[in-house]
Write a protein that holds these residues in place. Structure first.
Motif, PDB file in Angstrom:
ATOM      1  N   LEU A  52       0.827  -1.204   0.000  1.00 56.10           N
ATOM      2  CA  LEU A  52       0.000   0.000   0.000  1.00 56.10           C
ATOM      3  C   LEU A  52       0.864   1.259   0.000  1.00 56.10           C
ATOM      4  O   LEU A  52       0.573   2.226  -0.707  1.00 56.10           O
ATOM      5  N   ALA A  53       1.934   1.255   0.796  1.00 60.54           N
ATOM      6  CA  ALA A  53       2.817   2.420   0.848  1.00 60.54           C
ATOM      7  C   ALA A  53       3.480   2.665  -0.500  1.00 60.54           C
ATOM      8  O   ALA A  53       3.620   3.818  -0.939  1.00 60.54           O
ATOM      9  N   ALA A  54       3.887   1.595  -1.174  1.00 66.68           N
ATOM     10  CA  ALA A  54       4.510   1.763  -2.487  1.00 66.68           C
ATOM     11  C   ALA A  54       3.532   2.373  -3.481  1.00 66.68           C
ATOM     12  O   ALA A  54       3.902   3.250  -4.284  1.00 66.68           O
ATOM     13  N   GLY A  55       2.283   1.938  -3.447  1.00 65.92           N
ATOM     14  CA  GLY A  55       1.279   2.523  -4.340  1.00 65.92           C
ATOM     15  C   GLY A  55       1.018   3.985  -4.041  1.00 65.92           C
ATOM     16  O   GLY A  55       0.871   4.805  -4.965  1.00 65.92           O
ATOM     17  N   ILE A  56       0.969   4.346  -2.760  1.00 67.50           N
ATOM     18  CA  ILE A  56       0.726   5.744  -2.383  1.00 67.50           C
ATOM     19  C   ILE A  56       1.876   6.633  -2.850  1.00 67.50           C
ATOM     20  O   ILE A  56       1.674   7.724  -3.400  1.00 67.50           O
ATOM     21  N   ILE A  57       3.123   6.169  -2.638  1.00 67.46           N
ATOM     22  CA  ILE A  57       4.281   6.963  -3.047  1.00 67.46           C
ATOM     23  C   ILE A  57       4.347   7.076  -4.566  1.00 67.46           C
ATOM     24  O   ILE A  57       4.694   8.130  -5.113  1.00 67.46           O
ATOM     25  N   LEU A  58       4.006   6.005  -5.265  1.00 63.71           N
ATOM     26  CA  LEU A  58       4.021   6.055  -6.731  1.00 63.71           C
ATOM     27  C   LEU A  58       3.079   7.138  -7.251  1.00 63.71           C
ATOM     28  O   LEU A  58       3.449   7.937  -8.116  1.00 63.71           O
ATOM     29  N   ILE A  59       1.865   7.184  -6.722  1.00 62.34           N
ATOM     30  CA  ILE A  59       0.895   8.195  -7.155  1.00 62.34           C
ATOM     31  C   ILE A  59       1.354   9.588  -6.738  1.00 62.34           C
ATOM     32  O   ILE A  59       1.255  10.553  -7.515  1.00 62.34           O
ATOM     33  N   TYR A  60       1.890   9.714  -5.542  1.00 59.98           N
ATOM     34  CA  TYR A  60       2.307  11.035  -5.077  1.00 59.98           C
ATOM     35  C   TYR A  60       3.491  11.561  -5.889  1.00 59.98           C
ATOM     36  O   TYR A  60       3.533  12.742  -6.254  1.00 59.98           O
ATOM     37  N   ARG A  61       4.447  10.711  -6.169  1.00 59.52           N
ATOM     38  CA  ARG A  61       5.613  11.170  -6.929  1.00 59.52           C
ATOM     39  C   ARG A  61       5.228  11.583  -8.338  1.00 59.52           C
ATOM     40  O   ARG A  61       5.810  12.498  -8.910  1.00 59.52           O
ATOM     41  N   ALA A  62       4.233  10.903  -8.906  1.00 60.60           N
ATOM     42  CA  ALA A  62       3.845  11.204 -10.279  1.00 60.60           C
ATOM     43  C   ALA A  62       2.926  12.410 -10.376  1.00 60.60           C
ATOM     44  O   ALA A  62       3.043  13.206 -11.313  1.00 60.60           O
ATOM     45  N   PHE A  63       2.004  12.579  -9.411  1.00 60.50           N
ATOM     46  CA  PHE A  63       0.959  13.595  -9.564  1.00 60.50           C
ATOM     47  C   PHE A  63       0.795  14.509  -8.355  1.00 60.50           C
ATOM     48  O   PHE A  63      -0.110  15.348  -8.349  1.00 60.50           O
ATOM     49  N   ARG A  64       1.605  14.358  -7.308  1.00 60.23           N
ATOM     50  CA  ARG A  64       1.478  15.163  -6.090  1.00 60.23           C
ATOM     51  C   ARG A  64       0.089  15.007  -5.463  1.00 60.23           C
ATOM     52  O   ARG A  64      -0.528  15.972  -5.032  1.00 60.23           O
ATOM     53  N   VAL A  65      -0.390  13.781  -5.436  1.00 59.59           N
ATOM     54  CA  VAL A  65      -1.703  13.480  -4.865  1.00 59.59           C
ATOM     55  C   VAL A  65      -1.542  12.360  -3.858  1.00 59.59           C
ATOM     56  O   VAL A  65      -0.879  11.355  -4.142  1.00 59.59           O
ATOM     57  N   ILE A  66      -2.124  12.512  -2.683  1.00 61.88           N
ATOM     58  CA  ILE A  66      -2.171  11.419  -1.720  1.00 61.88           C
ATOM     59  C   ILE A  66      -3.420  10.601  -2.021  1.00 61.88           C
ATOM     60  O   ILE A  66      -4.547  11.086  -1.879  1.00 61.88           O
ATOM     61  N   ASN A  67      -3.213   9.374  -2.422  1.00 59.83           N
ATOM     62  CA  ASN A  67      -4.303   8.515  -2.875  1.00 59.83           C
ATOM     63  C   ASN A  67      -4.920   7.793  -1.680  1.00 59.83           C
ATOM     64  O   ASN A  67      -4.464   6.722  -1.278  1.00 59.83           O
ATOM     65  N   PHE A  68      -5.984   8.362  -1.127  1.00 57.37           N
ATOM     66  CA  PHE A  68      -6.674   7.723  -0.008  1.00 57.37           C
ATOM     67  C   PHE A  68      -7.462   6.489  -0.456  1.00 57.37           C
ATOM     68  O   PHE A  68      -7.917   5.718   0.386  1.00 57.37           O
ATOM     69  N   ALA A  69      -7.618   6.294  -1.754  1.00 50.32           N
ATOM     70  CA  ALA A  69      -8.356   5.137  -2.272  1.00 50.32           C
ATOM     71  C   ALA A  69      -7.437   3.966  -2.601  1.00 50.32           C
ATOM     72  O   ALA A  69      -7.883   3.005  -3.226  1.00 50.32           O
ATOM     73  N   GLN A  70      -6.166   4.023  -2.202  1.00 49.61           N
ATOM     74  CA  GLN A  70      -5.236   2.968  -2.566  1.00 49.61           C
ATOM     75  C   GLN A  70      -5.690   1.602  -2.060  1.00 49.61           C
ATOM     76  O   GLN A  70      -5.634   0.610  -2.790  1.00 49.61           O
ATOM     77  N   ALA A  71      -6.154   1.524  -0.827  1.00 50.55           N
ATOM     78  CA  ALA A  71      -6.618   0.240  -0.295  1.00 50.55           C
ATOM     79  C   ALA A  71      -7.907  -0.205  -0.967  1.00 50.55           C
ATOM     80  O   ALA A  71      -8.109  -1.397  -1.222  1.00 50.55           O
ATOM     81  N   SER A  72      -8.776   0.726  -1.290  1.00 52.39           N
ATOM     82  CA  SER A  72     -10.059   0.377  -1.888  1.00 52.39           C
ATOM     83  C   SER A  72      -9.918  -0.141  -3.312  1.00 52.39           C
ATOM     84  O   SER A  72     -10.766  -0.901  -3.790  1.00 52.39           O
ATOM     85  N   LEU A  73      -8.852   0.265  -4.013  1.00 55.43           N
ATOM     86  CA  LEU A  73      -8.661  -0.206  -5.383  1.00 55.43           C
ATOM     87  C   LEU A  73      -8.500  -1.716  -5.455  1.00 55.43           C
ATOM     88  O   LEU A  73      -8.798  -2.328  -6.485  1.00 55.43           O
ATOM     89  N   GLY A  74      -8.013  -2.338  -4.378  1.00 54.04           N
ATOM     90  CA  GLY A  74      -7.764  -3.773  -4.405  1.00 54.04           C
ATOM     91  C   GLY A  74      -8.919  -4.636  -3.960  1.00 54.04           C
ATOM     92  O   GLY A  74      -8.806  -5.872  -3.967  1.00 54.04           O
ATOM     93  N   VAL A  75     -10.028  -4.021  -3.572  1.00 53.97           N
ATOM     94  CA  VAL A  75     -11.153  -4.803  -3.066  1.00 53.97           C
ATOM     95  C   VAL A  75     -11.685  -5.752  -4.129  1.00 53.97           C
ATOM     96  O   VAL A  75     -12.035  -6.904  -3.850  1.00 53.97           O
ATOM     97  N   VAL A  76     -11.743  -5.308  -5.376  1.00 57.49           N
ATOM     98  CA  VAL A  76     -12.274  -6.151  -6.440  1.00 57.49           C
ATOM     99  C   VAL A  76     -11.387  -7.376  -6.646  1.00 57.49           C
ATOM    100  O   VAL A  76     -11.889  -8.478  -6.929  1.00 57.49           O
ATOM    101  N   ALA A  77     -10.073  -7.231  -6.486  1.00 58.09           N
ATOM    102  CA  ALA A  77      -9.172  -8.374  -6.622  1.00 58.09           C
ATOM    103  C   ALA A  77      -9.419  -9.399  -5.523  1.00 58.09           C
ATOM    104  O   ALA A  77      -9.464 -10.614  -5.781  1.00 58.09           O
ATOM    105  N   ALA A  78      -9.585  -8.929  -4.289  1.00 65.06           N
ATOM    106  CA  ALA A  78      -9.852  -9.847  -3.184  1.00 65.06           C
ATOM    107  C   ALA A  78     -11.183 -10.556  -3.366  1.00 65.06           C
ATOM    108  O   ALA A  78     -11.301 -11.760  -3.110  1.00 65.06           O
ATOM    109  N   ALA A  79     -12.205  -9.813  -3.813  1.00 71.19           N
ATOM    110  CA  ALA A  79     -13.526 -10.414  -3.984  1.00 71.19           C
ATOM    111  C   ALA A  79     -13.516 -11.495  -5.057  1.00 71.19           C
ATOM    112  O   ALA A  79     -14.071 -12.588  -4.868  1.00 71.19           O
ATOM    113  N   ILE A  80     -12.891 -11.222  -6.179  1.00 67.20           N
ATOM    114  CA  ILE A  80     -12.881 -12.203  -7.268  1.00 67.20           C
ATOM    115  C   ILE A  80     -11.998 -13.399  -6.920  1.00 67.20           C
ATOM    116  O   ILE A  80     -12.361 -14.558  -7.185  1.00 67.20           O
ATOM    117  N   THR A  81     -10.844 -13.164  -6.317  1.00 71.58           N
ATOM    118  CA  THR A  81      -9.977 -14.276  -5.913  1.00 71.58           C
ATOM    119  C   THR A  81     -10.677 -15.179  -4.910  1.00 71.58           C
ATOM    120  O   THR A  81     -10.600 -16.416  -4.997  1.00 71.58           O
TER     121      THR A  81
END
Length: 741
Positions: A52-81
């Motif tokens: 999660l930290a790596a995803g947040i830093i990736l978005i911040y370094r690219a766009f200067r945005v703190i992605n509060f939805a980083q954890a929520s983006l993976g919910v669909v993967a957990a549900a389908i798996t």
């Protein structure tokens, strides 16, 4: 300008090694020590946080945005798996691959349909969009997973019983290792293996591939990257796809930690350790963020081992975030101050122009609309059921919370995602005073409100040095810590009140829903008057000026620190009033009512209405109340609030209040045109050529000009231009010849 300074590998390795040695030495001092099994389990949970930290830093370094939805983006993967491997007996590797692909696809779709529309918006607006997605995506993803063809619906009774009974098989069920009394199962081993592969792949991709170099170039300087021929839009899609993949692996790993289940990854509390690790890494260094994630997780598990059910770690994470931001202010905050200082949602709504206030029809409208609204509010409980009246009282309380956000965020510019934490404190203390200690409600309410204001002012002291999106991170961590600590039975069991009885005044008993509704409405009206008075006072004008241009305000000798702390204190007082009313409205304490997600929902509610105006707070609370009353399905409610805010940010950044004021201005323009009243502020946003074509009168008639300036025999010869007798330039005026015709 280069915003990112990546630390050298040697420096990073030295920092990580020293931190681990120091952490392990300190953890050995705990009462039960730190067994090897605790360290291993901390590494397993740390792998999820590292992703999660790596995803947040990736978005911040690219766009200067703190992605509060980083954890929520993976919910669909957990549900389908979970559905493929656990319910349909697919091979685990194939199910995990399908889940990660679905997470990538969902992230790309969200980037193209939603995020790309805000690409050129201020970074704080895009951060708000991520907050909306953090709340909205889990419910939407789970609903879609239940309806996809070929996948089982866990809402079916047979499957629901199977899941509840724990009949879903665990991958490699025979594998188990006991380390110091801590069982390490196959799921944890698979989770950490997935994390290692994902993080290693991310590092190789960013350093070795051409796309990785493009991403790094965009992160360094987007304008220069664009001039060099890099397609920034394509890079944005790739970055969000990678973030979705990392989130998917994290959610799957979280589901594998103890038993094979749907990863909860959407909880706000899951995001806090990752955010703390990002702060320690200065929002730039992937290695430091990964190491900090492992270190914080090992510390958490060690504290849990020595102090079961303890909430020390939540306070610790809050402290890490605050101290990290304060210590590293020059490196972290300075690069983001210009990006987060202004945003579209803080546009002020214009008052009724002075030229129009004396017009009888306008004066009537200004009186009728508030009186009609007040009349509807007074008549509402008479024409509604007790349950609807109860909801009306709740709407009034939420409107008070929204007004506190108007003061703090809308005017002072301090973004708060933890406002309901103040409501929680005042609710618990107020309920305890009235229910167990016998203090009168009418005495407890002002005392608790004043105490909450003092606590909010104390919280506002660190906010003097933390601004914008990073203050949002701090207040969100505060909301999580307050909810975990305040309702911990080991710490504050004696503070939690039992049944809370509603007050009475003379012969009026507020136990009846109708009477308590009127009580909440009375406090709401009082709050509206106080906030309106504040806006017209010098303090209100100073807050607006600080939000717009802090340095100019300081140049006039105004104490900015005092003004900001005053805003925190006043918003805390309003939240304190709402908390006391809320606990007596609910008549009992429910810890889930004060979760961090509720604070985010209050922020979304204020944004929907229009966070800069009193009218917006009232409209936002009313809108959310109507959504909760009219819509029963949770997914539909989420779409009505989250999707509604996204549409407003695209079409009307000022919220519902902005739309209402736009309609008002349109009506005033019609009245001004018909009455030939000069109102420059109403036509400031209009194209002068369009006004000329409509031949609107923008000035008083000039003597000796127009038709009177022409000879009688030529009066109707000139069709489009009207000249003055002095031979000056053509004047914009109403064509009297056309009016006569």
């Amino acid at each position: 300008m280069n915003f990112i300074k990546t630390p050298s590998p040697r420096r990073t390795l030295a920092f990580v090694s020293a931190a681990f040695v120091l952490a392990l030495a300190i953890l050995q001092l705990l009462p039960k020590g730190t067994p090897g099994g605790v360290v291993v389990y901390g590494l397993v949970t740390g792998s999820v946080n590292a992703l999660l930290a790596a995803g947040i830093i990736l978005i911040y370094r690219a766009f200067r945005v703190i992605n509060f939805a980083q954890a929520s983006l993976g919910v669909v993967a957990a549900a389908i798996t979970f559905r493929l491997a656990g319910l349909l007996d697919w091979p685990l590797a194939i199910a995990i691959a399908a889940g990660i692909v679905s997470s990538i696809a969902a992230s790309v779709l969200i980037e193209m349909l939603v995020l790309r529309r805000f690409f050129k918006a201020p970074r704080l607006v895009l951060t708000v969009v991520s907050v909306v997605l953090a709340i909205s995506l889990p419910a939407v993803f789970y609903a879609l997973a239940d309806r996809l063809p070929g996948l089982p619906d866990i809402r079916e009774p047979r499957i629901a019983q199977q899941v509840a009974a724990g009949a879903v098989p665990v991958p490699l069920p025979t594998f188990s290792a006991d380390l110091g009394g801590i069982p390490i199962r196959s799921g944890g081993v698979i989770a950490i293996a997935l994390a290692i592969v994902a993080l290693a792949g991310l590092g190789i991709f960013l350093r070795r591939s051409r796309l990785g170099v493009s991403i790094r170039a965009v992160a360094e300087n987007p304008e220069r990257a664009y001039l060099l021929g890099i397609n920034v839009a394509t890079v944005s899609t790739i970055v969000w796809a990678i973030a979705g993949a990392l989130a998917g692996v994290a959610a799957i790993g979280q589901g594998l930690l103890i038993s094979f289940r749907e990863g909860g990854g959407a909880s706000t509390a899951v995001l806090i350790p990752a955010l703390a690790a990002c702060i320690l890494a200065r929002m730039t260094s992937f290695p430091v963020a990964v190491a900090a994630s492992f270190g914080l997780s090992i510390t958490q598990q060690s504290v849990f081992w020595s102090f079961p059910r303890s909430t020390v770690t939540d306070v610790m994470l809050l402290g890490v975030i605050l101290v990290g931001l304060l210590v590293q202010r020059k490196r972290i905050l300075r690069s983001a101050e210009g990006l987060a200082s202004t945003w579209q949602a803080t546009r002020e709504n214009r008052p009724t122009p002075k030229e129009m206030q004396t017009v009888p029809s306008v004066r009537t409208l200004r009186r009728v609309i508030p009186m009609l609204s007040l009349t509807l509010a007074l008549v509402f409980p008479i024409a509604s059921s007790p349950s609807q009246t109860n909801l009306g009282g709740l709407i009034a309380i939420q409107a008070i919370v929204a007004l506190s956000l108007v003061v703090l965020t809308g005017w002072a510019g301090q973004v708060s995602l933890g406002q309901f934490a103040f409501v929680a404190i005042s609710a618990v203390v107020g309920g305890k005073l009235t229910s167990d200690l016998g203090v009168s409600f009418w005495l407890a309410l002002p005392l608790v409100a004043a105490g909450t204001g003092a606590f909010a002012a104390l919280i506002g002291i660190p906010a003097l040095r933390i601004k914008g999106i990073f203050l949002a991170v701090s207040t969100l961590a505060l909301a999580v810590a307050v909810q975990r600590v305040l309702f911990n039975e080991q710490l504050f069991e004696s503070l939690i009140p039992g049944r809370v009885e509603r007050p009475s005044l003379f012969f009026i008993h507020f136990a009846e829903e109708r009477n308590y509704y009127y009580l909440c409405l009375a406090f709401l009206l009082l709050t509206v008057l106080v906030v309106k008075k504040l806006r017209s006072s010098r303090t209100g004008r100073v807050l607006i000026a600080i939000r717009e241009e802090e340095q100019s305000v300081q140049a006039f000798g105004i104490n900015v620190a005092r003004a900001r702390i005053s805003a925190f204190a006043l918003s805390g007082v309003l939240a304190g009033v709402a908390g006391v009313l809320f606990i007596h409205h609910q008549r009992a304490v429910d810890p889930t009512s004060f979760a961090a997600e509720v604070s985010i929902q209050m922020f979304i509610m204020a944004m929907i209405g229009g966070i800069t105006s009193v009218t917006g707070a009232l409209l936002g609370a009313t809108y959310i109340g109507l959504v909760n009353f009219l819509i029963g399905a949770p997914v539909a409610r989420t779409l009505a609030s989250g999707l509604g805010l996204l549409l407003l940010l695209i079409l009307a950044p000022g919220g519902l209040a902005g739309i209402a004021y736009s309609i008002r201005d349109a009506i005033l323009r019609i009245i001004a045109t018909r009455r030939r009243i000069v109102v420059p502020s109403l036509f400031a946003d209009y194209d002068p050529e369009a006004i000329a074509r409509k031949k609107w009168a923008l000035a008083e008639p000039i003597p000796g000009a127009g038709l009177a300036a022409l000879p009688a025999n030529n009066r109707y010869a000139v069709r489009s231009e009207l000249y003055s007798r002095s031979g000056g330039e053509p004047r914009l005026a109403l064509a009297e010849s056309e009016a006569a015709g």
